[in-house]
Design an enzyme around this catalytic site. Structure first.
Site, PDB file in Angstrom:
ATOM      1  N   HIS A 307      -2.069  -5.801  -5.359  1.00  0.00           N
ATOM      2  CA  HIS A 307      -2.357  -7.240  -5.330  1.00  0.00           C
ATOM      3  C   HIS A 307      -1.654  -7.858  -4.138  1.00  0.00           C
ATOM      4  O   HIS A 307      -0.554  -7.436  -3.781  1.00  0.00           O
ATOM      5  CB  HIS A 307      -1.876  -7.922  -6.627  1.00  0.00           C
ATOM      6  CG  HIS A 307      -2.484  -9.269  -6.816  1.00  0.00           C
ATOM      7  ND1 HIS A 307      -1.957 -10.406  -6.240  1.00  0.00           N
ATOM      8  CD2 HIS A 307      -3.599  -9.641  -7.476  1.00  0.00           C
ATOM      9  CE1 HIS A 307      -2.725 -11.429  -6.558  1.00  0.00           C
ATOM     10  NE2 HIS A 307      -3.723 -11.005  -7.303  1.00  0.00           N
ATOM     11  N   ASP A 365      -7.505  -6.422 -13.402  1.00  0.00           N
ATOM     12  CA  ASP A 365      -8.806  -5.781 -13.586  1.00  0.00           C
ATOM     13  C   ASP A 365      -8.741  -4.332 -14.038  1.00  0.00           C
ATOM     14  O   ASP A 365      -9.769  -3.729 -14.317  1.00  0.00           O
ATOM     15  CB  ASP A 365      -9.620  -5.871 -12.285  1.00  0.00           C
ATOM     16  CG  ASP A 365     -10.147  -7.270 -12.091  1.00  0.00           C
ATOM     17  OD1 ASP A 365     -10.477  -7.904 -13.108  1.00  0.00           O
ATOM     18  OD2 ASP A 365     -10.217  -7.740 -10.944  1.00  0.00           O
TER      19      ASP A 365
HETATM   20  N1  CMC Z   1      -5.412   1.966  -3.575  1.00  0.00           N
HETATM   21  C1  CMC Z   1      -4.851   2.645  -2.559  1.00  0.00           C
HETATM   22  N2  CMC Z   1      -4.116   2.083  -1.594  1.00  0.00           N
HETATM   23  C2  CMC Z   1      -3.937   0.770  -1.645  1.00  0.00           C
HETATM   24  C3  CMC Z   1      -4.492  -0.015  -2.682  1.00  0.00           C
HETATM   25  C4  CMC Z   1      -5.250   0.631  -3.668  1.00  0.00           C
HETATM   26  N3  CMC Z   1      -5.791  -0.067  -4.679  1.00  0.00           N
HETATM   27  N4  CMC Z   1      -4.159  -1.315  -2.474  1.00  0.00           N
HETATM   28  C5  CMC Z   1      -3.424  -1.334  -1.356  1.00  0.00           C
HETATM   29  N5  CMC Z   1      -3.277  -0.080  -0.866  1.00  0.00           N
HETATM   30  C6  CMC Z   1      -2.471   0.347   0.300  1.00  0.00           C
HETATM   31  C7  CMC Z   1      -3.188   0.056   1.606  1.00  0.00           C
HETATM   32  O1  CMC Z   1      -3.946   1.160   2.038  1.00  0.00           O
HETATM   33  C8  CMC Z   1      -2.018  -0.230   2.516  1.00  0.00           C
HETATM   34  O2  CMC Z   1      -1.413   0.998   2.844  1.00  0.00           O
HETATM   35  P1  CMC Z   1      -0.774   1.233   4.334  1.00  0.00           P
HETATM   36  O3  CMC Z   1       0.382   0.283   4.406  1.00  0.00           O
HETATM   37  O4  CMC Z   1      -0.384   2.663   4.361  1.00  0.00           O
HETATM   38  O5  CMC Z   1      -1.852   0.902   5.305  1.00  0.00           O
HETATM   39  C9  CMC Z   1      -1.015  -0.942   1.614  1.00  0.00           C
HETATM   40  O6  CMC Z   1      -1.295  -0.461   0.292  1.00  0.00           O
HETATM   41  C10 CMC Z   1      -1.147  -2.461   1.640  1.00  0.00           C
HETATM   42  O7  CMC Z   1      -2.498  -2.774   1.294  1.00  0.00           O
HETATM   43  P2  CMC Z   1      -3.302  -4.018   1.869  1.00  0.00           P
HETATM   44  O8  CMC Z   1      -4.746  -3.679   1.874  1.00  0.00           O
HETATM   45  O9  CMC Z   1      -2.676  -4.495   3.129  1.00  0.00           O
HETATM   46  O10 CMC Z   1      -2.981  -5.080   0.739  1.00  0.00           O
HETATM   47  P3  CMC Z   1      -3.730  -6.449   0.558  1.00  0.00           P
HETATM   48  O11 CMC Z   1      -2.742  -7.399   0.054  1.00  0.00           O
HETATM   49  O12 CMC Z   1      -4.462  -6.835   1.796  1.00  0.00           O
HETATM   50  O13 CMC Z   1      -4.836  -6.105  -0.548  1.00  0.00           O
HETATM   51  C11 CMC Z   1      -5.950  -5.835  -2.589  1.00  0.00           C
HETATM   52  C12 CMC Z   1      -4.752  -6.479  -1.876  1.00  0.00           C
HETATM   53  C13 CMC Z   1      -5.986  -6.360  -4.025  1.00  0.00           C
HETATM   54  C14 CMC Z   1      -7.250  -6.260  -1.887  1.00  0.00           C
HETATM   55  C15 CMC Z   1      -5.787  -4.291  -2.556  1.00  0.00           C
HETATM   56  O14 CMC Z   1      -4.594  -3.928  -3.231  1.00  0.00           O
HETATM   57  C16 CMC Z   1      -6.987  -3.573  -3.167  1.00  0.00           C
HETATM   58  O15 CMC Z   1      -7.976  -3.338  -2.468  1.00  0.00           O
HETATM   59  N6  CMC Z   1      -6.931  -3.216  -4.480  1.00  0.00           N
HETATM   60  C17 CMC Z   1      -8.054  -2.592  -5.148  1.00  0.00           C
HETATM   61  C18 CMC Z   1      -9.069  -3.635  -5.540  1.00  0.00           C
HETATM   62  C19 CMC Z   1      -8.623  -4.449  -6.711  1.00  0.00           C
HETATM   63  O16 CMC Z   1      -8.182  -3.925  -7.736  1.00  0.00           O
HETATM   64  N7  CMC Z   1      -8.798  -5.795  -6.597  1.00  0.00           N
HETATM   65  C20 CMC Z   1      -8.488  -6.730  -7.693  1.00  0.00           C
HETATM   66  C21 CMC Z   1      -7.354  -7.641  -7.332  1.00  0.00           C
HETATM   67  S1  CMC Z   1      -6.756  -8.522  -8.778  1.00  0.00           S
HETATM   68  C22 CMC Z   1      -8.079  -9.520  -9.247  1.00  0.00           C
HETATM   69  C23 CMC Z   1      -8.337 -10.629  -8.292  1.00  0.00           C
HETATM   70  O17 CMC Z   1      -7.462 -11.465  -8.082  1.00  0.00           O
HETATM   71  O18 CMC Z   1      -9.466 -10.681  -7.769  1.00  0.00           O
END
Ligand code: CMC
Length: 430
Positions: A307, A365
């Site tokens: 998140h 989720d």
């Molecule tokens: N699986 C694998 N790696 C992940 C995941 C994941 N679910 N989430 C983040 N990472 C890794 C990402 O690859 C990155 O690694 P590195 O530093 O080596 O490049 C690091 O963690 C930071 O990730 P980010 O993409 O910069 O984080 P963000 O804050 O931009 O993204 C997120 C947040 C929710 C979009 C992401 O965690 C994600 O895609 N999660 C899966 C989708 C999900 O479950 N979404 C629902 C969110 S809660 C409901 C809502 O509010 O909508």
């Protein structure tokens, strides 16, 4: 104390003082507006990682503490003691309603549940396998064509009627999308039923036989809706605010929010979690799956994990996990293989250094789809359920923004990296 930060141009030495604005809780927020005027520079923050796009009094999240407050009330207390419509009222009006106020609100929502018959005809234009989110987004946008004469955004009473209408009609619109996908007749709302019971009836009743509403299902939905009702400036809420900041019709702004919610990184994650669990198939395949998640060349994510704000735990996930046990037990479905698989996947991921070092925990989720599935809600409708709940938050944020006399159009700037000025080349000389 009003702290000041100083930003100095290293070449000219010219300094600009920036005020650190204090909220009621949370980190100070630097007012960077003078930077452009005094230094001629923009700030750069892709994904708004460190940018507060607005001031708001509605919802507060502390990502390190795993704290979520609606108008100051912890979501755990609201989940235990409140109802979705009371929470919607709280989000919109700012304080817990009296019994009289709540009764009047519930009554108004109940009486606005029907949608114009002409609107129902629009569904006939959709293919039977259209995704319900596409239909819901289009139907909500179409509402702008029906109530435009009574939607003066500068009139507080018009704004209030809009708020009640959209919260009341969203379940009817969602249920009609589901019925269309099944080829079944629409079921009209029933005013003798409460919000979630009425929604279940519109989803699952058919004219040829009686349908018994399961109180466990209605209660579970109500709780899920409380947990999904608002989450400060998330992608869909920011979209509603940005669209609404132009003075656009509020139904159009909410429709934009529905579209933004659809993506798998946001509300679409609940649908994606079940797809993921099914593709993993069994506990024996978890290690192979997680190896793919950790492989940077493989574009696979552990859905329902991670998140932007929560870096310790998502309080909603904690509540939903417990609820998942209770609901499956009450429905006699504790042997659900998907639930078992999810529990094991969670256990393994939480011990894995990849997730631990990146502070990736289960989010809201991870379990919500399993509960929706157990309640008989089809997978394609999961994100629609999220949209129904989040409408309360979208409306509260839209109201807060539009009633602010200082509202300005949202208009971000950019770091331009395209070609510099060049002359047009006639086609025969390219
Ligand atoms: N699986 C694998 N790696 C992940 C995941 C994941 N679910 N989430 C983040 N990472 C890794 C990402 O690859 C990155 O690694 P590195 O530093 O080596 O490049 C690091 O963690 C930071 O990730 P980010 O993409 O910069 O984080 P963000 O804050 O931009 O993204 C997120 C947040 C929710 C979009 C992401 O965690 C994600 O895609 N999660 C899966 C989708 C999900 O479950 N979404 C629902 C969110 S809660 C409901 C809502 O509010 O909508």
């Amino acid at each position: 104390m009003n702290t000041k930060y100083e930003i100095k141009n290293p070449v000219t030495g010219k300094a600009t003082q920036l005020d650190a604005i204090q909220g009621t809780i949370g980190p100070d927020v630097l007012n960077i507006a003078p930077l452009l005027k005094e230094q001629g520079v923009f700030t750069f923050d892709p994904g708004f990682m460190a940018t507060a796009s607005t001031e708001s009094k509605i919802t507060y999240i502390d990502g390190d503490l795993g704290m979520l407050l609606y108008r100051g009330y912890p979501v755990e207390q609201l989940a235990e003691k409140s109802s979705f419509l009371e929470v919607a009222n709280l989000l919109i009006y700012g304080s817990l309603p009296s019994k009289q106020q709540l009764d009047a609100f519930q009554d108004s929502i109940t009486r606005h549940t029907m949608v114009n018959e002409q609107l129902l005809r629009f569904y006939q234009g959709f293919h039977h396998d259209a995704h319900p989110m596409a239909m819901v987004s289009a139907m909500v946008a179409s509402m702008a064509a029906f109530y435009h004469d009574s939607t003066d955004i500068n009139d507080p009473r018009h704004r209030e009627i809009f708020a009640h209408r959209i919260i009341a009609k969203l379940p009817t619109i969602a249920a009609a999308a589901y019925k269309h996908s099944l080829g079944q007749p629409f079921v009209y709302p029933r005013n003798d039923l409460r919000y979630c019971a009425n929604m279940l009836n519109m989803f699952f009743a058919v004219p040829c036989e009686p349908y018994a509403i399961d109180p466990v299902a209605a209660e579970a939905l109500d709780l899920l809706f409380i947990l999904h009702a608002d989450h400060e400036q998330n992608a869909s809420t920011s979209t509603v605010r940005l669209a609404g900041s132009t003075g656009a019709n509020p139904y159009a702004a909410i429709s934009a929010g529905v579209s933004a919610l659809w993506g798998p990184a946001h509300g679409g994650a609940n649908e994606a979690v079940l797809d993921m669990l099914e593709s993993i198939g069994s506990v024996g395949n978890i290690d192979r799956f997680l190896a793919r998640v950790k492989d940077k060349n493989d574009n696979v994510r552990l859905m329902g994990f991670g998140h932007r704000v929560y870096k310790n735990f998502d309080p909603r996930a904690k509540i939903i996990r417990g609820m998942c046990y209770r609901v499956l037990e009450k429905l006699g479905r504790t042997d659900s293989p998907l639930f078992e698989l999810a529990l094991r996947l969670e256990e393994i991921a939480l011990k894995d250094d990849y997730f631990v070092s990146r502070k990736l925990y289960q989010n809201v989720d991870f379990y919500s789809g399993i509960i929706y599935s157990a309640l008989g809600i089809p997978r394609s409708m999961f994100t629609v359920m999220f949209a129904i709940a989040r409408t309360a938050g979208w409306v509260a944020h839209w109201q807060e923004m539009v009633s602010d006399p200082h509202m300005r159009i949202g208009r971000p700037r950019q770091l331009y990296t395209g070609p510099t000025k060049r002359d047009y080349v006639p086609i025969d000389r390219r």
